[in-house]
Design a protein around this motif. Structure first.
Motif, PDB file in Angstrom:
ATOM      1  N   GLU A   1       0.830  -1.212   0.000  1.00  0.00           N
ATOM      2  CA  GLU A   1       0.000   0.000   0.000  1.00  0.00           C
ATOM      3  C   GLU A   1       0.857   1.251   0.000  1.00  0.00           C
ATOM      4  OE1 GLU A   1      -4.047   0.062   1.981  1.00  0.00           O
ATOM      5  OE2 GLU A   1      -2.978  -1.372   3.254  1.00  0.00           O
TER       6      GLU A   1
ATOM      7  N   ASN B   1       0.807   4.233  -2.848  1.00  0.00           N
ATOM      8  CA  ASN B   1       0.596   5.637  -2.482  1.00  0.00           C
ATOM      9  C   ASN B   1       1.768   6.515  -2.886  1.00  0.00           C
ATOM     10  OD1 ASN B   1      -1.889   5.061  -1.277  1.00  0.00           O
ATOM     11  ND2 ASN B   1      -0.967   4.659   0.726  1.00  0.00           N
TER      12      ASN B   1
ATOM     13  N   PRO C   1       2.888   7.033  -7.652  1.00  0.00           N
ATOM     14  CA  PRO C   1       1.635   7.136  -8.410  1.00  0.00           C
ATOM     15  C   PRO C   1       1.783   6.908  -9.910  1.00  0.00           C
ATOM     16  CG  PRO C   1       2.453   9.314  -7.817  1.00  0.00           C
ATOM     17  CD  PRO C   1       3.318   8.329  -7.097  1.00  0.00           C
TER      18      PRO C   1
ATOM     19  N   ARG D   1      -7.458  -2.488  -6.184  1.00  0.00           N
ATOM     20  CA  ARG D   1      -6.693  -1.246  -6.404  1.00  0.00           C
ATOM     21  C   ARG D   1      -5.483  -1.511  -7.291  1.00  0.00           C
ATOM     22  NH1 ARG D   1      -3.599   2.642  -1.956  1.00  0.00           N
ATOM     23  NH2 ARG D   1      -2.825   4.120  -3.527  1.00  0.00           N
TER      24      ARG D   1
ATOM     25  N   GLN E   1      -4.795   0.360 -10.767  1.00  0.00           N
ATOM     26  CA  GLN E   1      -3.707   1.346 -10.795  1.00  0.00           C
ATOM     27  C   GLN E   1      -2.519   0.887 -11.625  1.00  0.00           C
ATOM     28  OE1 GLN E   1      -2.814   2.949  -6.917  1.00  0.00           O
ATOM     29  NE2 GLN E   1      -0.770   3.658  -7.518  1.00  0.00           N
TER      30      GLN E   1
END
Length: 311
Positions: free
Chosen positions: A211, A215, A218, A240, A244
Motif C-alpha cells: 500500500e 501511495n 503514483p 486497487r 492502478q
C-alpha cells in the motif's frame, strides 16, 4: 624481390572494411576479448578499441570453470573499459563479480551513467553502494539481483537519482525463517516517486508495504511481486492494484521467464557455508525480536581506488 616486397606491402583484408563495420564487429567480440586480444592485432584495431564511443555500453559476465580465479582479472578489465569510455559510459552490466572498490572507481569516472545492472555481485556492500550511487545523478534504471543492500541504501538511491524510472531489487527466496519486513518497500515509496517499473521478486514486504508503494509511486505502470509470499492480493487491495497498475505480476505467478534461480531454499545450519547474496534479514530466527544489518564491508572513503586499479 620486388614481387615479395609487393606481397608484404598488401594490407590485410580487414583493414579495407569501413570503420563503422569494423567497430560493429569488435563490439560483438565483447569487452574482455577487445582489451585482451583484439587491440593487439594492429594499430588500426587498437585505435578503434580505445575509442570512447565503443564503451558507451559495457556488459561483462564472470563464467566458466575458473570462476573465482577470474574475478580480480575481470575487475581490472572493467576498469580499463571505464577508462576507455572517457566519461561516456551510459549502460553497465556486471554479472558474478564486482566490489566496493570497483564500483567507486566506476562512479568517479562515469557521470553520464543511466543504466546499471548488478547480478550476484557479492563483494558489493550496502555502504560501498551508497557511496557510489551518489555520483550517478542521471541514473534511470537500476537493476539489482542478489545484491545485499539496506533500507538506508535504498533511501540514498532515491535521494541521489531523482529521475529513476526502473528499479529491480530481487532476492533469493528462503522458506525459513519466514519474516515480514516492510522497511524496504516503505523506503522505495518515500524516495522514488518517479518510478514507472518496479520488480521486487522474493521481497518480504506485507500488504502494508505494498500500500505504501501504491501511495508513494503514483506513476507506476508495472509491478512484479512474484514470490512476495507475505502479500495477499485479495479484496480492495487487489482491486486497487488491478486498476492502478497496467502490468501486474502476482506472488504466485510463474517465474520461468526470470532467467535466474527462483527455487525455495532451506538453510537449517548457519554455522557453515554462509550463503552469500542473502541479506541478514533472511537469516534471522523467528524468535529474534531485534535485528540489524551487518554490511561486512571493507569499504572506506579513504581507499585509494587508483592504486588498486593501476593500469
Amino acid at each position: 624481390m620486388e614481387a615479395e616486397d609487393m606481397e608484404n606491402s598488401i594490407a590485410p583484408p580487414w583493414l579495407e572494411l569501413p570503420p563503422e563495420i569494423t567497430s560493429s564487429i569488435l563490439q560483438k567480440v565483447g569487452p574482455i576479448e577487445m582489451l585482451k586480444s583484439a587491440d593487439k592485432v594492429c594499430s588500426y584495431w587498437r585505435r578503434l578499441c580505445h575509442e570512447p564511443a565503443m564503451w558507451r555500453v559495457v556488459k561483462m559476465q564472470n563464467a566458466g570453470a575458473d570462476f573465482w580465479d577470474r574475478e580480480d582479472d575481470l575487475e581490472k578489465i572493467c576498469g580499463r573499459a571505464v577508462e576507455c569510455s572517457n566519461g561516456e559510459l551510459v549502460d553497465l552490466s556486471l554479472e558474478y563479480f564486482g566490489s566496493d572498490n570497483l564500483l567507486s572507481y566506476i562512479a568517479e569516472r562515469s557521470p553520464q551513467l543511466k543504466r546499471l545492472r548488478l547480478v550476484c555481485s557479492y563483494n558489493v556492500s550496502a555502504v560501498g553502494f551508497s557511496a557510489a550511487v551518489k555520483k550517478f545523478p542521471l541514473l534511470e534504471e537500476l537493476h539489482l539481483y542478489y545484491v545485499g543492500i539496506s533500507k538506508e541504501a535504498i533511501e540514498t538511491i532515491g535521494r541521489s537519482c531523482r529521475g529513476l524510472k526502473s528499479f529491480k531489487l530481487n532476492n533469493q527466496i528462503c522458506r525459513h525463517p519466514y519474516i515480514e519486513y516492510d522497511d524496504e518497500a516503505i523506503a522505495i515509496a518515500q524516495n522514488m516517486p518517479e518510478l514507472r517499473h518496479l520488480q521486487l521478486l522474493g521481497n518480504k514486504m506485507t500488504n502494508e508495504g505494498l500500500e505504501a508503494i501504491l501511495n508513494g509511486c503514483p506513476r507506476l505502470e508495472s509491478l512484479d511481486l512474484r514470490r512476495c509470499l507475505n502479500v495477499q492480493l485479495e479484496g480492495e487491495l487487489g482491486k486497487r492494484c488491478s486498476c492502478q497498475i497496467k502490468s501486474l505480476r502476482h506472488p504466485e505467478d510463474p517465474t520461468e521467464d526470470y532467467g535466474l534461480d527462483t527455487e525455495m531454499h532451506d538453510f537449517e545450519s548457519f554455522d557453515e557455508d554462509y550463503p552469500s547474496g542473502f541479506s541478514d534479514i533472511d537469516l534471522i530466527s523467528d524468535d529474534d525480536d531485534d535485528y540489524e544489518f551487518s554490511y561486512g564491508s571493507n569499504y572506506s572513503d579513504d581507499d585509494d581506488d587508483d592504486e588498486m586499479f593501476d593500469y
